[in-house]
Design a protein around this motif. Structure first.
Motif, PDB file in Angstrom:
ATOM      1  N   ARG A  37       0.852  -1.180   0.000  1.00  0.00           N
ATOM      2  CA  ARG A  37       0.000   0.000   0.000  1.00  0.00           C
ATOM      3  C   ARG A  37       0.894   1.240   0.000  1.00  0.00           C
ATOM      4  N   ALA A  38       0.286   2.372  -0.284  1.00  0.00           N
ATOM      5  CA  ALA A  38       1.066   3.619  -0.348  1.00  0.00           C
ATOM      6  C   ALA A  38       1.809   3.873   0.952  1.00  0.00           C
ATOM      7  N   VAL A  39       1.162   3.639   2.089  1.00  0.00           N
ATOM      8  CA  VAL A  39       1.804   3.871   3.383  1.00  0.00           C
ATOM      9  C   VAL A  39       3.062   3.020   3.538  1.00  0.00           C
ATOM     10  N   HIS A  40       3.066   1.838   2.948  1.00  0.00           N
ATOM     11  CA  HIS A  40       4.246   0.979   3.044  1.00  0.00           C
ATOM     12  C   HIS A  40       5.437   1.611   2.326  1.00  0.00           C
ATOM     13  N   GLY A  41       5.190   2.148   1.149  1.00  0.00           N
ATOM     14  CA  GLY A  41       6.269   2.799   0.415  1.00  0.00           C
ATOM     15  C   GLY A  41       6.814   4.009   1.139  1.00  0.00           C
ATOM     16  N   PHE A  42       5.895   4.833   1.679  1.00  0.00           N
ATOM     17  CA  PHE A  42       6.331   6.007   2.440  1.00  0.00           C
ATOM     18  C   PHE A  42       7.150   5.580   3.651  1.00  0.00           C
ATOM     19  N   ALA A  43       6.676   4.541   4.329  1.00  0.00           N
ATOM     20  CA  ALA A  43       7.392   4.067   5.526  1.00  0.00           C
ATOM     21  C   ALA A  43       8.762   3.504   5.163  1.00  0.00           C
ATOM     22  N   MET A  44       8.834   2.751   4.088  1.00  0.00           N
ATOM     23  CA  MET A  44      10.130   2.190   3.683  1.00  0.00           C
ATOM     24  C   MET A  44      11.119   3.307   3.357  1.00  0.00           C
ATOM     25  N   THR A  52      14.160   3.496  14.642  1.00  0.00           N
ATOM     26  CA  THR A  52      13.243   2.912  15.609  1.00  0.00           C
ATOM     27  C   THR A  52      11.806   3.240  15.195  1.00  0.00           C
ATOM     28  N   SER A  53      10.834   2.589  15.830  1.00  0.00           N
ATOM     29  CA  SER A  53       9.423   2.908  15.560  1.00  0.00           C
ATOM     30  C   SER A  53       9.108   4.352  15.928  1.00  0.00           C
ATOM     31  N   ALA A  54       9.689   4.829  17.025  1.00  0.00           N
ATOM     32  CA  ALA A  54       9.460   6.226  17.425  1.00  0.00           C
ATOM     33  C   ALA A  54      10.000   7.176  16.354  1.00  0.00           C
ATOM     34  N   GLU A  55      11.182   6.889  15.849  1.00  0.00           N
ATOM     35  CA  GLU A  55      11.756   7.727  14.780  1.00  0.00           C
ATOM     36  C   GLU A  55      10.909   7.632  13.518  1.00  0.00           C
ATOM     37  N   LEU A  56      10.402   6.444  13.218  1.00  0.00           N
ATOM     38  CA  LEU A  56       9.546   6.286  12.051  1.00  0.00           C
ATOM     39  C   LEU A  56       8.307   7.162  12.191  1.00  0.00           C
ATOM     40  N   GLY A  57       7.712   7.160  13.370  1.00  0.00           N
ATOM     41  CA  GLY A  57       6.553   8.010  13.609  1.00  0.00           C
ATOM     42  C   GLY A  57       6.867   9.481  13.395  1.00  0.00           C
ATOM     43  N   GLN A  65       2.247   4.731  17.966  1.00  0.00           N
ATOM     44  CA  GLN A  65       1.383   3.568  17.815  1.00  0.00           C
ATOM     45  C   GLN A  65       1.109   3.277  16.335  1.00  0.00           C
ATOM     46  N   ALA A  66       0.822   4.302  15.557  1.00  0.00           N
ATOM     47  CA  ALA A  66       0.584   4.112  14.121  1.00  0.00           C
ATOM     48  C   ALA A  66       1.849   3.610  13.432  1.00  0.00           C
ATOM     49  N   ALA A  67       2.988   4.160  13.826  1.00  0.00           N
ATOM     50  CA  ALA A  67       4.258   3.720  13.248  1.00  0.00           C
ATOM     51  C   ALA A  67       4.534   2.261  13.603  1.00  0.00           C
ATOM     52  N   THR A  68       4.217   1.880  14.823  1.00  0.00           N
ATOM     53  CA  THR A  68       4.422   0.493  15.254  1.00  0.00           C
ATOM     54  C   THR A  68       3.548  -0.454  14.446  1.00  0.00           C
ATOM     55  N   GLN A  69       2.301  -0.064  14.201  1.00  0.00           N
ATOM     56  CA  GLN A  69       1.408  -0.905  13.392  1.00  0.00           C
ATOM     57  C   GLN A  69       1.928  -1.028  11.962  1.00  0.00           C
ATOM     58  N   THR A  70       2.423   0.067  11.411  1.00  0.00           N
ATOM     59  CA  THR A  70       2.995   0.026  10.059  1.00  0.00           C
ATOM     60  C   THR A  70       4.230  -0.864  10.037  1.00  0.00           C
ATOM     61  N   GLY A  78       7.640  -9.105   5.044  1.00  0.00           N
ATOM     62  CA  GLY A  78       9.038  -9.483   4.818  1.00  0.00           C
ATOM     63  C   GLY A  78       9.898  -8.349   4.301  1.00  0.00           C
ATOM     64  N   LEU A  79       9.450  -7.112   4.496  1.00  0.00           N
ATOM     65  CA  LEU A  79      10.175  -5.959   3.952  1.00  0.00           C
ATOM     66  C   LEU A  79      11.160  -5.348   4.943  1.00  0.00           C
ATOM     67  N   VAL A  80      10.898  -5.522   6.240  1.00  0.00           N
ATOM     68  CA  VAL A  80      11.818  -5.043   7.267  1.00  0.00           C
ATOM     69  C   VAL A  80      12.001  -6.133   8.320  1.00  0.00           C
ATOM     70  N   GLU A  81      13.091  -5.996   9.041  1.00  0.00           N
ATOM     71  CA  GLU A  81      13.302  -6.864  10.193  1.00  0.00           C
ATOM     72  C   GLU A  81      13.637  -5.992  11.380  1.00  0.00           C
ATOM     73  N   ARG A  82      13.361  -6.528  12.545  1.00  0.00           N
ATOM     74  CA  ARG A  82      13.626  -5.815  13.791  1.00  0.00           C
ATOM     75  C   ARG A  82      14.944  -6.343  14.343  1.00  0.00           C
ATOM     76  N   THR A  83      15.851  -5.425  14.626  1.00  0.00           N
ATOM     77  CA  THR A  83      17.160  -5.818  15.162  1.00  0.00           C
ATOM     78  C   THR A  83      17.448  -5.010  16.424  1.00  0.00           C
ATOM     79  N   ALA A  84      18.317  -5.548  17.230  1.00  0.00           N
ATOM     80  CA  ALA A  84      18.713  -4.842  18.453  1.00  0.00           C
ATOM     81  C   ALA A  84      19.584  -3.651  18.092  1.00  0.00           C
ATOM     82  N   ASP A  85      19.348  -2.554  18.777  1.00  0.00           N
ATOM     83  CA  ASP A  85      20.164  -1.352  18.602  1.00  0.00           C
ATOM     84  C   ASP A  85      21.492  -1.577  19.328  1.00  0.00           C
ATOM     85  N   PRO A  86      22.614  -1.487  18.619  1.00  0.00           N
ATOM     86  CA  PRO A  86      23.898  -1.746  19.275  1.00  0.00           C
ATOM     87  C   PRO A  86      24.267  -0.706  20.333  1.00  0.00           C
TER      88      PRO A  86
END
Length: 140
Positions: A37-44, A52-57, A65-70, A78-86
């Motif tokens: 969806r369009a939101v996916h492209g904008f988010a990518m 982070t999700s907060a930065e994405l928001g 919360q909206a960023a976390t759902q996205t 399968g477009l992103v993965e969650r990794t630990a922040d070093p």
């Protein structure tokens, strides 16, 4: 509605955006990326090399919360993965997967080809003028 009517502008802009995005999404679906969806492209684009999700928001101008759902939707696709922040053991960083990078590349190619169709239909000068106008009225 008279095409010269100023009040038609928002509707025409929306219809043009929808038409362009729908064509790209149909192509992506045919190339193995259904459900985009369009939101996916904008988010990518906002995630870029990682955030982070907060930065994405913040980057998207939406709530955490909206960023976390996205982010959950992008992970499920399968477009992103969650990794630990070093640098912060509590933080989780969203990073594009190889599939996510491929989707962005295919999306960019599809947008360029759709715009090329517009150029063929209405002329180079018309599209160049439209780009200049939209850049000027949106402050770039």
């Amino acid at each position: 509605m008279d095409p010269a009517d100023d009040l038609s502008l928002p509707f025409l802009l929306s219809a043009a955006f929808d038409s362009l995005v729908d064509a790209v999404h149909a192509r992506l679906a045919a190339e193995g990326f259904p459900g985009i969806r369009a939101v996916h492209g904008f988010a990518m684009q906002a995630i870029s090399a990682g955030c982070t999700s907060a930065e994405l928001g913040q980057r998207l101008g939406v709530s955490k919360q909206a960023a976390t759902q996205t982010a959950k939707a992008l992970t499920a696709l399968g477009l992103v993965e969650r990794t630990a922040d070093p640098t912060d053991r509590r933080a989780i960083v969203l990073v594009p997967t190889d599939r996510g990078i491929e989707m962005l590349e295919r999306s960019a190619r599809a947008f360029r080809e759709e715009i090329a169709r517009w150029r063929a239909r209405v002329g180079e000068q018309s599209i160049d003028s439209l780009l200049r106008t939209l850049t000027a009225v949106t402050d770039g």
